[in-house]
Write a protein that holds these residues in place. Structure first.
Motif, PDB file in Angstrom:
ATOM      1  N   ASP B 184       0.828  -1.214   0.000  1.00 48.92           N
ATOM      2  CA  ASP B 184       0.000   0.000   0.000  1.00 48.92           C
ATOM      3  C   ASP B 184       0.856   1.255   0.000  1.00 48.92           C
ATOM      4  O   ASP B 184       0.560   2.230  -0.692  1.00 48.92           O
ATOM      5  CB  ASP B 184      -0.960  -0.001   1.207  1.00 48.92           C
ATOM      6  N   ALA B 187       2.439   1.761  -3.391  1.00 46.50           N
ATOM      7  CA  ALA B 187       1.454   2.272  -4.349  1.00 46.50           C
ATOM      8  C   ALA B 187       1.212   3.770  -4.132  1.00 46.50           C
ATOM      9  O   ALA B 187       1.169   4.542  -5.090  1.00 46.50           O
ATOM     10  CB  ALA B 187       0.141   1.499  -4.217  1.00 46.50           C
ATOM     11  N   ILE B 188       1.100   4.175  -2.879  1.00 44.36           N
ATOM     12  CA  ILE B 188       0.865   5.594  -2.585  1.00 44.36           C
ATOM     13  C   ILE B 188       2.075   6.422  -3.006  1.00 44.36           C
ATOM     14  O   ILE B 188       1.957   7.503  -3.577  1.00 44.36           O
ATOM     15  CB  ILE B 188       0.563   5.796  -1.079  1.00 44.36           C
ATOM     16  N   LEU B 190       4.246   5.838  -5.394  1.00 45.52           N
ATOM     17  CA  LEU B 190       4.333   5.996  -6.846  1.00 45.52           C
ATOM     18  C   LEU B 190       3.361   7.067  -7.320  1.00 45.52           C
ATOM     19  O   LEU B 190       3.670   7.844  -8.225  1.00 45.52           O
ATOM     20  CB  LEU B 190       4.036   4.669  -7.547  1.00 45.52           C
ATOM     21  N   CYS B 191       2.187   7.125  -6.692  1.00 39.65           N
ATOM     22  CA  CYS B 191       1.231   8.169  -7.056  1.00 39.65           C
ATOM     23  C   CYS B 191       1.729   9.535  -6.619  1.00 39.65           C
ATOM     24  O   CYS B 191       1.742  10.480  -7.404  1.00 39.65           O
ATOM     25  CB  CYS B 191      -0.130   7.891  -6.418  1.00 39.65           C
ATOM     26  N   MET B 192       2.151   9.641  -5.369  1.00 35.52           N
ATOM     27  CA  MET B 192       2.613  10.935  -4.862  1.00 35.52           C
ATOM     28  C   MET B 192       3.790  11.461  -5.666  1.00 35.52           C
ATOM     29  O   MET B 192       3.973  12.659  -5.793  1.00 35.52           O
ATOM     30  CB  MET B 192       3.002  10.826  -3.382  1.00 35.52           C
ATOM     31  N   ASN B 194       4.082  11.113  -8.775  1.00 38.45           N
ATOM     32  CA  ASN B 194       3.613  11.368 -10.141  1.00 38.45           C
ATOM     33  C   ASN B 194       4.447  10.596 -11.166  1.00 38.45           C
ATOM     34  O   ASN B 194       4.796  11.111 -12.227  1.00 38.45           O
ATOM     35  CB  ASN B 194       3.668  12.872 -10.434  1.00 38.45           C
ATOM     36  N   ALA B 196       5.273   8.415 -14.125  1.00 38.21           N
ATOM     37  CA  ALA B 196       4.544   8.098 -15.359  1.00 38.21           C
ATOM     38  C   ALA B 196       5.545   8.009 -16.503  1.00 38.21           C
ATOM     39  O   ALA B 196       6.720   8.368 -16.348  1.00 38.21           O
ATOM     40  CB  ALA B 196       3.512   9.177 -15.645  1.00 38.21           C
ATOM     41  N   GLU B 217       8.234  -0.220 -13.898  1.00 39.98           N
ATOM     42  CA  GLU B 217       6.969  -0.794 -14.359  1.00 39.98           C
ATOM     43  C   GLU B 217       5.953   0.297 -14.691  1.00 39.98           C
ATOM     44  O   GLU B 217       5.273   0.240 -15.707  1.00 39.98           O
ATOM     45  CB  GLU B 217       6.421  -1.697 -13.253  1.00 39.98           C
ATOM     46  N   LYS B 218       5.881   1.312 -13.832  1.00 43.80           N
ATOM     47  CA  LYS B 218       4.934   2.410 -14.059  1.00 43.80           C
ATOM     48  C   LYS B 218       5.278   3.186 -15.317  1.00 43.80           C
ATOM     49  O   LYS B 218       4.409   3.763 -15.954  1.00 43.80           O
ATOM     50  CB  LYS B 218       4.963   3.389 -12.870  1.00 43.80           C
ATOM     51  N   MET B 219       6.568   3.238 -15.650  1.00 50.38           N
ATOM     52  CA  MET B 219       6.990   4.049 -16.798  1.00 50.38           C
ATOM     53  C   MET B 219       6.938   3.249 -18.094  1.00 50.38           C
ATOM     54  O   MET B 219       7.000   3.827 -19.182  1.00 50.38           O
ATOM     55  CB  MET B 219       8.383   4.606 -16.553  1.00 50.38           C
ATOM     56  N   PRO B 399       7.103  16.840  -7.758  1.00 52.79           N
ATOM     57  CA  PRO B 399       6.716  16.169  -6.536  1.00 52.79           C
ATOM     58  C   PRO B 399       7.790  15.173  -6.086  1.00 52.79           C
ATOM     59  O   PRO B 399       8.567  14.683  -6.908  1.00 52.79           O
ATOM     60  CB  PRO B 399       5.436  15.432  -6.924  1.00 52.79           C
TER      61      PRO B 399
END
Ligand SMILES: C[S@@+](CC[C@H](N)C(=O)[O-])C[C@H]1O[C@@H](n2cnc3c(N)ncnc32)[C@H](O)[C@@H]1O
Lengths: 379, 492
Positions: B184, B187-188, B190-192, B194, B196, B217-219, B399
């Motif tokens: 968790d 995941a938070i 990676l969002c915080m 940003n 991408a 992985e996110k990129m 960020p």
């Protein structure tokens, strides 16, 4: 200092952050002013300055500053206009993670609501992927579409007005989606349709519901419709306030806390040593106001203190659990589509002969799709 | 074929030899494997050769019924727990839990196994020979059978090694080495941050490379990941190595090189695109034992002659409660000890797959442009000092997020960032995560606790500038208040 980064232009959306915790989305208009409780800011001055800059109000001169930040999905969740209940950071993060949202995938979402989750999903599937989001309320659908467009996401997100609980997802999408997310009053009604929309390999579903009764119906449907590995969870984040507290270290001075006048004198002395907004005694804490020592409050108290003898207090930077735990209270459900696809003969032969060269495959992806302006996540 | 349509490039649909996979046994325990024909794999209390999985789609479930036999694919959806909820009239009030109810002995069971009886038959025998089974409530019967099934006919699911799967699995065995970076929180984070495609992301990771893999992985292969080497001990990229390489764009660079480049020093870093033998890249100015040695030496993996140099996770002593955490006793010593035997053997070293040295042009480019985002998972690097160094490398409005098992490290960092007016919206938060069992009339919070998670600091970089001259001095002075505070802090 790194000099890169975007420059603010007329018409851009910026997030204006005013310490300690005031945040607003502003569309820059060189011809007008931005007003908040701290003052009036001339937006003409903003143009040409980098995102992340500090601006000061024209009126009153020298008033508290404003920081102009570039929009991200996380900031959008903070500043967007609530048309509905929205998902917050912890749930959004878990959905992006457990739904395996990643570049190239196709995702379905319903309802769009205020688009809080949609922005994060759109970011995750770029480039090459797509988010199809469905909302039955016309104004909400239109509004969301406008916002996606003004955030440069129109190539990645398609908003469609549709009653998903009645009609299900469109047939054209059948077997195409890698993931489906439902934030609807009766998600169990859509589980079957979601199942047929998902790819036969690697399909995942997720739902969000505030009530356990909804969750139970949904989970039961999922198990009956060919989903497996059902997980139900909740995730919330709690903030920790950080502040500098003055702790009493001299336990003899003053004295008589419980004795009428004397005690009062001692307490006055103690109070005087505190800087407003910066420190906090044992009593009178204001829970709703994060004591944001630097951004919020003025006051250097060194001079006023005048405690020549022994120091009677000690500053310590401490943390305290905050009052706002973010995350709408609700449950997330995740499940995987049961894989019925049989073994693939050719794949077996091909791969036992020569293990596929994954690095080379990745390499070709990188070369095939060179970074192009429109493929980039604009946020 | 339907399943071929819309496959994400780089994410295979079908399992093949050489793939890195996560094997989840009984939906509980994660095992990591690089699939190799003919190799015996230990899964729970069984060993099996997994060649039969080749060619099956990811997400397929296989049953391990008897010892030595090939696992078999399960085609019928397994959804247990649908039995009627409550049975009136029966209760467990007369059950005595003294292990006398089962008439079969361990020897009997072993005999059955030896005579080739399969898991389901053993379970039937156990049920038939339990004197209390019929008296149990249906709920309890169901539970009993499930418990026995786990033991006598375990099943496993073959999953792709996504960051979430790897994080969840490694966290079970080595939460401490992951810096308590729970799924968790990852995941938070990676969002915080940003994170991408097409971003330039600065990563500091001393948590087995999990964060690097997750960012990659996110990129999806687009953009740059710069792994900053900030000193400390050699990294063991055990989590990163369990993931499939996604990305040819992971570059390692020394923090000192990035800093020097930014200060206008023309960086002649060791980095070349080719992989040089260790030590040779540094020349005379740094000895091999120096902390400054090779920019990416810390991310070299040790290749043992026989196996892949991988320490099986399950052999690791679980790292849980440690009151005194130092780098050696906490994050390294246990695997190090396990390695000791093999260290005497000759070994070669190579960079972790997918990672390469940043060259000076890249370093200069990053230093000039700045990074779009910065993520830090380095529990034993002093967070505040590290962030002070990293902030100037970021673009304004970038960020950032840093995780730490230690709230204090983040609290201090937040205070320093705000006082230095380097960032806005700086928050320290904690995540609460709980799972539920949901069954008709048997819904309750799950027993297995998630374990402690790291705290998370996040914020956005700003450029502070003073108010324009001529504006009223009052407000301006009020806003310097914080600086007075800083003076005070330094005395502390
Ligand atoms: C709670 S909101 C979703 C919020 C969204 N997840 C977000 O983060 O902003 C639920 C939305 O679903 C929409 N909705 C309700 N029933 C629907 C239906 N049958 N078909 C499509 N949309 C529906 C509502 O209009 C509402 O906007």
């Amino acid at each position: 200092m790194a000099t890169g980064g975007r420059v603010i232009r007329d018409g851009d959306t910026v997030v204006a952050f005013s310490p300690p915790n005031n945040t607003r989305a502003v569309t820059v208009d060189a011809a007008s002013a931005f007003n908040n409780k701290n003052g009036s800011f001339d937006m003409r001055d903003w143009i040409g300055r980098p995102f992340g800059c500090t601006v000061w109000p024209a009126k009153p001169p020298g008033g508290p500053p404003l920081y102009l930040l570039a929009l991200t999905p996380e900031l959008w969740t903070v500043v967007l206009r609530h048309r509905t209940q929205i998902l917050y950071l912890p749930d959004i993060s878990m959905v992006c993670g457990f739904l395996e949202a990643r570049p190239g995938v196709t995702l379905l979402e319903s309802g769009t609501g205020s688009g809080s989750l949609s922005h994060a999903l759109a970011r995750a599937v770029t480039p090459g992927g797509h988010l199809f989001t469905f909302e039955y309320h016309k104004e909400r659908a239109d509004w969301a579409r406008e916002e996606f467009e003004s955030h440069g996401l129109q190539e990645v997100v398609t908003v469609t007005q549709r009653d998903i609980e009645v009609e299900g997802f469109p047939d054209e999408l059948s077997g195409k989606a890698h993931g489906v997310f439902l934030d609807l009053p009766s998600p169990w009604k859509v589980v079957q349709s979601a199942h047929s929309s998902l790819r036969s390999i690697g399909g995942r579903i997720s739902t969000f519901s505030p009530c356990m009764e909804q969750v139970q119906k949904t989970v039961e449907r999922m198990r009956a419709c060919g989903f497996t590995d059902v997980r139900v969870m909740e995730c919330l984040a709690r903030d920790h306030q950080v502040k500098t507290v003055k702790f009493l270290t001299n336990f003899t001075a003053g004295g008589g806390n419980w004795e009428g006048r004397q005690g009062k004198r001692a307490r006055t002395q103690f109070e005087a040593a505190k800087a407003p907004g910066q420190t906090e005694g044992v009593e009178g804490s204001k829970p709703t106001q994060p004591a944001d020592s630097v951004e919020g409050g003025p006051g250097d108290v060194d001079a006023e203190q005048g405690l020549e003898d022994e120091p009677t207090e000690k500053d310590m930077c401490v943390s305290q659990p905050g009052w706002n735990s973010r995350g709408h209270t609700g449950y997330l459900v995740f499940a995987r589509k049961w894989v019925e696809v049989p073994e693939q003969g050719w794949a077996k032969r091909a791969t036992t002969a020569a293990p596929r060269d994954q690095a080379a495959a990745c390499d070709s992806v990188v070369r095939r799709t060179e970074p192009s302006a429109e493929a980039e996540v604009p946020l | 074929m339907d399943s071929q349509r819309g496959a994400v490039v780089g994410d295979p649909d079908y399992i093949a030899e050489g793939d890195k996979v996560v094997l989840v046994v009984n939906n509980e325990k994660h095992y990591f494997e690089t699939l190799k024909a003919g190799r015996k794999v230990k899964l729970g209390n069984k060993t099996a050769i997994l060649d039969v999985v080749f060619g099956h789609p990811y997400g397929s479930v296989f049953q391990l019924s008897s010892e030595g036999a090939d696992p078999t694919r399960v085609y019928k959806a397994m959804n247990t727990g649908q039995s009627a909820a409550v049975t009136e009239g029966r209760s467990n009030k007369d059950l005595v839990d003294d292990n006398s109810a089962q008439q079969l002995t361990a020897q009997d069971i072993q005999l059955m196994k030896d005579s080739g009886k399969e898991g389901p038959e053993i379970i039937d025998a156990l049920v038939a020979n339990s004197s209390t089974f019929q008296e149990r409530t249906e709920f309890s019967q169901d539970k009993y059978k499930k418990k026995k099934a786990k033991k006598y006919c375990p099943y496993f699911t073959v999953l792709r090694p996504t960051a979430m799967n790897v994080c969840e699995g490694v966290f079970q065995y080595a939460a401490g080495q992951l810096g308590y970076l729970r799924p968790d929180i990852l995941a938070i984070m990676l969002c915080m941050g940003n994170v991408a495609a097409h971003k330039k992301v600065l990563v500091v990771d001393t948590c087995l490379g999990l964060l690097i893999g997750a960012v990659s992985e996110k990129m999806g292969g687009f953009g740059d990941i710069c792994v900053a080497d900030c000193g400390g001990r050699r990294q063991k990229p055990d989590a990163l190595k369990k993931m499939q390489p996604r990305h040819q764009n992971i570059y390692a660079a020394k923090l000192s090189d990035l800093k020097a480049a930014q200060e206008g020093v023309d960086v002649k870093c060791a980095g070349t695109q080719s992989d040089q033998p260790p030590g040779s890249s540094q020349g005379a100015e740094a000895g091999p034992s120096s902390a400054e040695a090779g920019a990416v030496e810390r991310w070299r993996e040790e290749i043992m002659p026989d196996n892949e140099g991988e320490i099986p996770m399950e052999d690791r002593v679980e790292d849980t409660q440690c009151s005194t955490a130092t780098e050696s006793d906490r994050f390294g010593s246990q695997p190090e000890q396990l390695l000791e035997g093999s260290q005497r053997r000759p070994r070669s070293q190579q960079l972790v797959a997918g990672m390469q040295h940043a060259d000076s042009a890249q370093i200069n480019g990053w230093a000039e442009d700045g990074f779009d985002s910065c993520l830090v998972a380095a529990p034993l690097h002093h967070t505040s000092s590290l962030m002070q160094q990293l902030m100037p490398l970021l673009k304004p409005s970038a960020p950032f997020a840093a995780s730490s098992p230690y709230l204090h490290a983040l609290v201090e960092c937040r205070d320093d960032l705000l006082r230095g007016r380097m960032a806005a919206m700086v928050e320290v938060q904690e995540s609460f995560w709980r799972e539920y069992q949901v069954l008709p009339e048997r819904t309750h919070p799950q027993m297995d606790s998630k374990g402690p998670g790291a705290y998370l600091l996040s914020g956005v970089k700003i450029i502070f500038s003073d108010p324009p001259p001529g504006s009223a001095p009052n407000g301006a002075r009020a806003h310097r208040g914080g600086k007075g505070g800083r003076g005070k802090r330094q005395r502390r």
